[in-house]
Design a protein around this motif. Structure first.
Motif, mmCIF file in Angstrom:
data_model
loop_
_atom_site.group_PDB
_atom_site.id
_atom_site.type_symbol
_atom_site.label_atom_id
_atom_site.label_comp_id
_atom_site.label_asym_id
_atom_site.label_seq_id
_atom_site.Cartn_x
_atom_site.Cartn_y
_atom_site.Cartn_z
ATOM 1 N N UNK A 1 83.228 68.745 0.411
ATOM 2 C CA UNK A 1 82.047 68.388 1.175
ATOM 3 C C UNK A 1 81.218 67.424 0.340
ATOM 4 N N UNK A 2 80.849 66.327 0.920
ATOM 5 C CA UNK A 2 80.053 65.308 0.236
ATOM 6 C C UNK A 2 78.610 65.399 0.710
ATOM 7 N N UNK A 3 77.721 65.416 -0.256
ATOM 8 C CA UNK A 3 76.304 65.432 0.075
ATOM 9 C C UNK A 3 75.771 64.019 0.009
ATOM 10 N N UNK A 4 74.939 63.737 0.965
ATOM 11 C CA UNK A 4 74.295 62.425 0.930
ATOM 12 C C UNK A 4 73.077 62.521 0.024
ATOM 13 N N UNK A 5 72.545 61.392 -0.336
ATOM 14 C CA UNK A 5 71.398 61.385 -1.244
ATOM 15 C C UNK A 5 70.168 62.017 -0.605
ATOM 16 N N UNK A 6 70.045 61.955 0.711
ATOM 17 C CA UNK A 6 68.897 62.557 1.401
ATOM 18 C C UNK A 6 68.983 64.068 1.313
ATOM 19 N N UNK A 7 70.171 64.640 1.392
ATOM 20 C CA UNK A 7 70.324 66.080 1.319
ATOM 21 C C UNK A 7 70.130 66.586 -0.112
ATOM 22 N N UNK A 8 70.435 65.771 -1.123
ATOM 23 C CA UNK A 8 70.304 66.197 -2.507
ATOM 24 C C UNK A 8 68.879 66.077 -3.028
ATOM 25 N N UNK A 9 68.041 65.304 -2.409
ATOM 26 C CA UNK A 9 66.696 65.053 -2.913
ATOM 27 C C UNK A 9 65.873 66.340 -3.082
ATOM 28 N N UNK A 10 65.805 67.255 -2.105
ATOM 29 C CA UNK A 10 65.021 68.485 -2.313
ATOM 30 C C UNK A 10 65.587 69.342 -3.450
ATOM 31 N N UNK A 11 66.905 69.395 -3.576
ATOM 32 C CA UNK A 11 67.520 70.184 -4.624
ATOM 33 C C UNK A 11 67.202 69.607 -5.999
ATOM 34 N N UNK A 12 67.287 68.312 -6.140
ATOM 35 C CA UNK A 12 66.988 67.645 -7.401
ATOM 36 C C UNK A 12 65.509 67.818 -7.743
ATOM 37 N N UNK A 13 64.670 67.709 -6.758
ATOM 38 C CA UNK A 13 63.233 67.891 -6.983
ATOM 39 C C UNK A 13 62.927 69.314 -7.443
ATOM 40 N N UNK A 14 63.535 70.312 -6.833
ATOM 41 C CA UNK A 14 63.296 71.710 -7.202
ATOM 42 C C UNK A 14 63.773 71.977 -8.628
ATOM 43 N N UNK A 15 64.929 71.444 -8.987
ATOM 44 C CA UNK A 15 65.450 71.632 -10.346
ATOM 45 C C UNK A 15 64.547 70.930 -11.348
ATOM 46 N N UNK A 16 64.086 69.752 -11.030
ATOM 47 C CA UNK A 16 63.195 69.012 -11.920
ATOM 48 C C UNK A 16 61.886 69.747 -12.152
ATOM 49 N N UNK A 17 61.294 70.312 -11.090
ATOM 50 C CA UNK A 17 60.057 71.077 -11.232
ATOM 51 C C UNK A 17 60.270 72.347 -12.056
ATOM 52 N N UNK A 18 61.411 73.004 -11.888
ATOM 53 C CA UNK A 18 61.701 74.202 -12.676
ATOM 54 C C UNK A 18 61.831 73.852 -14.154
ATOM 55 N N UNK A 19 62.473 72.748 -14.466
ATOM 56 C CA UNK A 19 62.617 72.317 -15.860
ATOM 57 C C UNK A 19 61.255 71.984 -16.456
ATOM 58 N N UNK A 20 60.413 71.285 -15.695
ATOM 59 C CA UNK A 20 59.064 70.964 -16.183
ATOM 60 C C UNK A 20 58.227 72.230 -16.415
ATOM 61 N N UNK A 21 58.343 73.202 -15.512
ATOM 62 C CA UNK A 21 57.582 74.445 -15.662
ATOM 63 C C UNK A 21 58.027 75.202 -16.898
ATOM 64 N N UNK A 22 59.321 75.254 -17.135
ATOM 65 C CA UNK A 22 59.821 75.946 -18.324
ATOM 66 C C UNK A 22 59.475 75.196 -19.600
ATOM 67 N N UNK A 23 59.439 73.888 -19.541
ATOM 68 C CA UNK A 23 59.103 73.100 -20.718
ATOM 69 C C UNK A 23 57.636 73.299 -21.110
ATOM 70 N N UNK A 24 56.773 73.588 -20.148
ATOM 71 C CA UNK A 24 55.365 73.823 -20.435
ATOM 72 C C UNK A 24 55.143 75.104 -21.216
ATOM 73 N N UNK A 25 56.080 76.027 -21.170
ATOM 74 C CA UNK A 25 55.946 77.294 -21.886
ATOM 75 C C UNK A 25 56.442 77.212 -23.332
ATOM 76 N N UNK A 26 56.922 76.077 -23.764
ATOM 77 C CA UNK A 26 57.504 75.969 -25.098
ATOM 78 C C UNK A 26 56.505 75.509 -26.150
ATOM 79 N N UNK A 27 55.220 75.461 -25.830
ATOM 80 C CA UNK A 27 54.209 75.024 -26.790
ATOM 81 C C UNK A 27 54.021 76.101 -27.852
ATOM 82 N N UNK A 28 53.905 75.696 -29.108
ATOM 83 C CA UNK A 28 53.708 76.661 -30.182
ATOM 84 C C UNK A 28 52.238 77.058 -30.282
ATOM 85 N N UNK A 29 52.012 78.229 -30.875
ATOM 86 C CA UNK A 29 50.639 78.722 -31.015
ATOM 87 C C UNK A 29 49.819 77.814 -31.920
#
Length: 148
Positions: A1-29
């Motif tokens: 099954x081939x996904x078009x770029x329009x169908x992948x956009x929400x998935x890529x956006x969700x993964x990107x936001x999850x990575x950014x949220x996790x990266x915000x927790x890596x700040x040292x004290x």
């Protein structure tokens, strides 16, 4: 099954936001709450005038306080228990002070002469006294400011 770029956009956006949220927790004290070489005692003494420069000021303050102090006279020593008793908290004065009774004025009613009962019996006129309110009413704390 081939996904078009329009169908992948929400998935890529969700993964990107999850990575950014996790990266915000890596700040040292240390990076987030950096502190200098000062201890709390150093900060306290700097803010309250302690330390080398504050010694002279604290001595002046102590000297001023000592000059204002004086011994109690015999009259003041004898009167102290009476004065202090007014500040003593008891259950009774706490209740009366916090929940003062509201005024409940007496009403005087005159009953005219009349006939009463199944066999009309004459009743002479008389006066009777009764309170305005059936029960004693109390004010809430701070509700009543004037004294009775």
């Amino acid at each position: 099954m081939h996904w078009t770029s329009i169908e992948r956009t929400p998935l890529v956006l969700a993964i990107g936001l999850a990575i950014l949220a996790l990266a915000g927790c890596t700040t040292s004290k240390e990076q987030l709450l950096s502190h200098g070489d000062q201890t709390m005692l150093d900060i306290w003494q700097a803010e309250t005038g302690g330390g080398v420069q504050g010694d002279q000021a604290s001595h002046q303050l102590l000297d001023t306080r000592q000059s204002l102090r004086r011994p109690l006279t015999d009259t003041e020593v004898e009167a102290a228990p009476t004065i202090q008793a007014t500040y003593t908290r008891t259950a009774a004065n706490e209740i009366h002070r916090q929940f003062p009774r509201l005024p409940n004025p007496d009403l005087v009613m005159y009953v005219f002469p009349h006939l009463a009962g199944s066999d009309p019996v004459p009743v002479p006129g008389y006066s009777t006294v009764f309170p305005l309110y059936q029960r004693v009413q109390y004010a809430m704390p701070g509700e009543r400011v004037e004294d009775d």
